[in-house]
Each structure stands twice: as C-alpha cells, then as structure tokens.
Scaffold this active site. Structure first.
Site, mmCIF file in Angstrom:
data_model
loop_
_atom_site.group_PDB
_atom_site.id
_atom_site.type_symbol
_atom_site.label_atom_id
_atom_site.label_comp_id
_atom_site.label_asym_id
_atom_site.label_seq_id
_atom_site.Cartn_x
_atom_site.Cartn_y
_atom_site.Cartn_z
ATOM 1 C CB SER A 157 106.341 79.307 -17.824
ATOM 2 O OG SER A 157 104.947 79.225 -18.155
ATOM 3 C CG ASP A 166 103.920 72.437 -22.498
ATOM 4 O OD1 ASP A 166 102.960 72.359 -21.682
ATOM 5 O OD2 ASP A 166 104.632 73.366 -22.631
ATOM 6 C CG HIS A 216 104.615 74.489 -19.083
ATOM 7 N ND1 HIS A 216 104.402 74.929 -20.146
ATOM 8 C CD2 HIS A 216 104.521 75.202 -17.867
ATOM 9 C CE1 HIS A 216 104.581 76.451 -20.039
ATOM 10 N NE2 HIS A 216 104.741 76.536 -18.736
#
Length: 284
Positions: free
Chosen positions: A93, A226, A255
């Site tokens: 991320s 996600d 995610h």
C-alpha cells in the site's frame, strides 16, 4: 544470505506488517532475512485492522507534498546505510508507493537501483519527491481548468489536455479514492490546484509524463476484493516499470497481502521469477 527490505502500509507498523506477511515469510527460503522499515509519523489506524490490534499506528509521510515524499525516501537511504545492502524491496500500500517514488527518482537522477527486484502489494500511485516535476503543467493551469479539477468527480474532465489530465486528474482521483475508501486520514492535506506550481503541490508520477522506467524485475499483486479505484491505481503504476520485467497477479483477498496457501504459492512463484531474472541483469 538474501536480505529483503519491507515497507508497511498507512496506519499500521513494522510489527503489523510482519504479522500480515506471516504466511508469505513462512513459505520463504529459510536463508531469507526480512528487515522492516518503520514509519516515523503517528496517524489513524488503518481501515480493516481488527479491534484488538494495538498501535502505535504509523505512516511514512503526513502529506504528499514533494518535501514529505523526499523525507520518506530518505528513510530508505538511511536504512540501506544502516542495515544494507538489500537484494529486494517489498512494499504494501503506502509502503509500495514510497518504494516506487524512491526507485523512480533514482532512475530519473541517473543512479543505479540499490535493489535487484521489487514486489508491490496493493500499492497506490507514486508521488514525486522533486517539486520541479510537472511544474510546466501546474504553472499554466487556467482558472477554468482549476474549477473543473476542484469539482472532481462530479465534473467532466475530458476537455483537458491529455498531459494535464494525466497529472491532475490522477492526483484528484488518488485523493478521492484514498479518502472515501478510508485509506488515509480525512485530515490529510489534498491537492489545491489553485496553488498551481506551489512547492507543496503533490505531483503524481504518471507513465505519460516521463520516459524513465524502473529497470529491475517487479511483481505487482492486488486483491480481487480490493476497492476498484485503488486497484486501478495499482495497475497504472505498472506503467512506471520496464514492461519486459513485470509479473502481475491477483489474490483472493482485499486490500491486503496474500495469505491463503494457494495465494502465497502464486506470489512466491512470481517473486522467484523476479529473482531469477534479476540475476541476468548487469545494472549494478
């Protein structure tokens, strides 16, 4: 002994990423050493973490202004000096975004990458650590263009010049996706296009805006569940890498990093491919 530098996501920490990567690391060759780079800024807890996960919750940068991105990149340099050299880098991320920014800016500056390969889990767009990037576009925004951009996503941006859209619409989309999805704090400073080329203005690295590409093998892994806008940004940043040296795949989660046995096996197959191809390169 192969050594891998790992960067965590927004609102987590090195210890949380170590837990998230547990199944992935358990499947690694026992000789691999995973080193975790801790963010230095406290922030809100990341979306999706369970109620019993304890802080502190950290991130690498408070805003996406070039100066803050540069500070995040400096952390990587400091870790390389303290604990390197490293064979590979893994970013999840926000950690993936920082790793991309670092690698791409080094390529722009003509410096060889200090890593042989990279893995990006659910990464988001990379931001430039240099406040001259995109200056010609930002400085020449018209009042009409600024009004359109400030109205995103309700306004039609199809009339903008393609390069203006590449820089500014992608920036607006990134902040909209991250804030509405709860991936960053609602108080995170956003792009204010009325500032035009102010040094604090975030500048996204978009493939259409530069010819430089990350020259090492890269693996890009997203979650099937996600947020679709976030996945779109993960796909976009693949264009910042050498297309001959890319592997991309999807795992069954959201995610997050791959955690099921099948997903971990597929991830390691891609990483092994990257390691093998990195051994054929001569850029160090």
């Amino acid at each position: 002994m192969p050594k891998i530098l790992c960067l965590h996501g927004y609102g987590t920490s090195a210890s949380i990423l170590q837990h998230q990567l547990g199944p992935f690391m358990a499947a690694a060759d026992p000789s691999y050493e995973f080193v975790f780079l801790e963010g230095e800024i406290e922030c809100q807890k990341a979306q999706g973490l369970g109620p019993f996960v304890k802080g502190p919750f950290l991130c690498y940068n408070e805003s996406f202004a070039p100066a803050d991105i540069q500070e995040s990149c400096d952390l990587i340099d400091e870790m390389i000096q303290a604990a390197g050299p490293f064979d590979g880098i893994i970013g999840f991320s926000q950690g993936g975004s920082v790793a991309l920014s670092y690698l791409l800016q080094r390529q722009i500056d003509g410096h060889p990458p200090p890593f042989r390969w990279a893995v990006f889990f659910s990464t988001v767009i990379a931001f430039a650590p240099n406040d001259t990037f995109g200056s010609n576009i930002l400085a020449n925004l018209t009042d009409h263009e600024i009004r359109l951009l400030d109205g995103y996503p309700a306004t039609d941006l199809s009339s903008l010049h393609p390069l203006t859209r590449a820089l500014c619409e992608t920036t607006a989309q990134t902040f909209y996706s991250a804030k509405t999805g709860g991936f960053i704090s609602p108080n995170t400073p956003i792009a204010e296009f009325s500032k035009r080329d102010d040094p604090s203005q975030p500048r996204v690295f978009h493939p259409a805006l530069l010819g430089d590409r990350i020259p090492i093998p890269t693996v890009h892994i997203t979650g099937r569940k996600d947020n679709s806008l976030m996945v779109g940004l993960s796909v976009l940043v693949q264009g910042l890498c050498d297309q001959r040296l890319i592997r991309s795949l999807t795992h069954s989660g959201g995610h997050n990093v791959p955690r099921s046995a099948d997903d971990v096996r597929a991830a390691w197959a891609a990483v092994d491919w990257a390691i093998q191809h990195s051994q054929k390169q001569h850029i160090w």
